[in-house]
Design an enzyme around this catalytic site. Structure first.
Site, short mmCIF file in Angstrom:
data_model
loop_
_atom_site.label_atom_id
_atom_site.label_comp_id
_atom_site.label_asym_id
_atom_site.label_seq_id
_atom_site.Cartn_x
_atom_site.Cartn_y
_atom_site.Cartn_z
N LYS A 204 66.79 85.24 -17.31
CA LYS A 204 67.66 84.31 -18.18
C LYS A 204 67.59 84.68 -19.60
O LYS A 204 68.66 84.70 -20.19
CB LYS A 204 67.20 82.98 -17.96
CG LYS A 204 67.31 82.38 -16.38
CD LYS A 204 66.64 81.08 -16.53
CE LYS A 204 66.73 80.29 -15.07
NZ LYS A 204 66.19 79.28 -14.69
N GLN B 198 62.24 75.03 -15.74
CA GLN B 198 62.21 75.87 -14.44
C GLN B 198 61.53 75.12 -13.31
O GLN B 198 60.30 74.67 -13.51
CB GLN B 198 61.32 77.14 -15.07
CG GLN B 198 61.30 78.33 -14.07
CD GLN B 198 62.66 78.84 -13.65
OE1 GLN B 198 63.51 79.03 -14.29
NE2 GLN B 198 62.81 79.17 -12.13
N ASP C 142 71.27 72.27 -17.18
CA ASP C 142 71.51 72.38 -15.54
C ASP C 142 72.31 71.32 -15.02
O ASP C 142 72.52 71.66 -13.78
CB ASP C 142 70.09 72.44 -14.92
CG ASP C 142 69.24 73.62 -14.44
OD1 ASP C 142 70.06 74.50 -14.39
OD2 ASP C 142 67.98 73.72 -14.58
#
Length: 397
Positions: free
Chosen positions: A120, A164, A187
């Protein structure tokens, strides 16, 4: 199934992006010349024309009367999106001195999570997004994580916060996700963003979420779900009225995909572990989104001929011919399914690359929001039934 046979979606998405290979090509999409058409004079004109144009081969017609499925190249589509994000980041830097920033919180020392976080950061750097990470021990407390989130929340250089997953078992993921401010929820998992997605699914899917006080919808969409719908929109074919079956009801993929498909005026059915006769639901589906994490669970004979199949699943299947001893496969039996459906995503190289591209786009949109700038459309709508009013006349289109 044994845990050792299933790769986490995060790591699998990484592998999907790092595999350097051309997308699979349909064996029956070969051009035929010479006396080819004369062999099938008894066929309908439309079929004969497709054969003359090279869209169908003799073998395909003889065996089942249909061409092999077209492969939806998610990697290529994602690369175009990433280039657009890179240009947008450069534009923001030159015009307003703003550099989008992404912060990733990593809890524990899982190898797959560490690998994915590294990727990422690499993907962010390639498009000019600043990235940082906060690493906490796998024995950390709820209070320690929440404190880290609070510190990042007040950091003006951080526009998106990504927790995460998965977290260690002693931590409540839902509770901790709720502490991420909605304006930094990159997200799209916060209750506010999820609720706004469902309330404004139709506006989002048509690119008409608007701007300013009249804006409808969340600040960002869940990355994988947005990637799935973007792949469907990229086909530039009518979706309105299609029967869509979403296999799996996770909050990360299944539920938001179902909402967005309803926004596209599809008739949506969700099937799950308690569904009776899943096969019958699939046989009538024009669109199938598979997201259950079961190796090649969906078989070709369950699919409607000509269906569009988006395979979100990422699983490892033993393969002694591979150096690592396994290969990546989806939730759909790809080799057989592509002989029956109209369009299908490969694994890897389908949904995985789109997930990362959407993450980068979300980071840019949150940066624009923080600066009081108009956000980019949540989805890029190019089809004739998906005409965006974005960029028209005023704040309240």
């Amino acid at each position: 199934m044994p845990a050792t046979q299933v790769l986490p979606v995060a790591l699998a998405s990484l592998l999907a992006l790092t595999v350097s290979q051309n997308p699979p090509r349909g064996r029956f999409l070969t051009r035929q010349t010479g006396p080819f058409a004369r062999q099938y004079r008894g066929m309908k004109g439309s079929t004969l024309m497709r054969m003359k144009e090279g869209e169908m081969s003799v073998r395909a017609v003889e065996e089942r009367g249909l061409p092999e499925a077209q492969i939806i190249d998610g990697k290529s589509i994602a690369n175009r999106m990433r280039e657009e994000v890179r240009k947008e980041v450069e534009f923001l830097r030159q015009t307003s001195g703003l550099t989008p920033g992404l912060a990733v919180i990593l809890v524990g020392n899982r190898t797959d999570s560490r690998t994915y976080v590294n990727f990422k950061k690499k993907a962010a750097a390639e498009v000019g997004i600043d990235s940082t990470e906060e690493v906490l021990d796998d024995t950390c407390t709820r209070e320690e994580i929440i404190s880290t989130i609070k510190n990042l929340s007040v950091n003006e250089k951080v526009h998106g916060i990504l927790l995460q997953l998965p977290l260690p078992s002693h931590l409540d993921e839902d509770e901790i996700i709720k502490t991420i401010p909605v304006e930094k929820d990159v997200d799209g998992f916060s209750p506010v963003n999820v609720g706004e997605l469902w309330l404004a699914a139709r506006e989002i899917s048509s690119g008409q979420e608007g701007y300013g006080p009249c804006r409808k919808g969340p600040l960002v969409l869940p990355c994988t779900a947005a990637g799935v719908v973007q792949l469907l929109l990229s086909l530039n074919i009518p979706l309105r009225g299609k029967e869509a079956v979403v296999v799996g009801r996770s909050r990360i993929v299944g539920l938001p995909v179902a909402g967005l498909l309803q926004g596209l005026d599809c008739t949506v059915t969700m099937v799950h572990s308690a569904t009776r006769d899943t096969k019958e639901h699939l046989k009538r589906a024009d669109i199938v989104v598979a997201a259950i994490g079961q190796t090649e669970y969906i078989q070709a004979e369950w699919l409607k001929p000509g269906a569009i199949v988006i395979d979100v699943g990422i699983n490892s299947k033993p393969d002694i011919t591979k150096k690592r001893g396994y290969r990546l496969v989806g939730d759909v039996n790809f080799d057989d399914a592509r002989q029956r459906c109209g369009y299908i995503t490969p694994v890897p190289g389908g949904v995985g690359p789109m997930t990362v591209a959407m993450l980068l786009k979300n980071t840019v949109n949150l940066a624009r929001h923080a600066a009081g700038l108009r956000p980019l459309p949540l989805l890029d709508c190019n089809s004739t039934e998906c005409k965006s009013s974005y960029g028209a006349t005023g704040a309240c289109e």
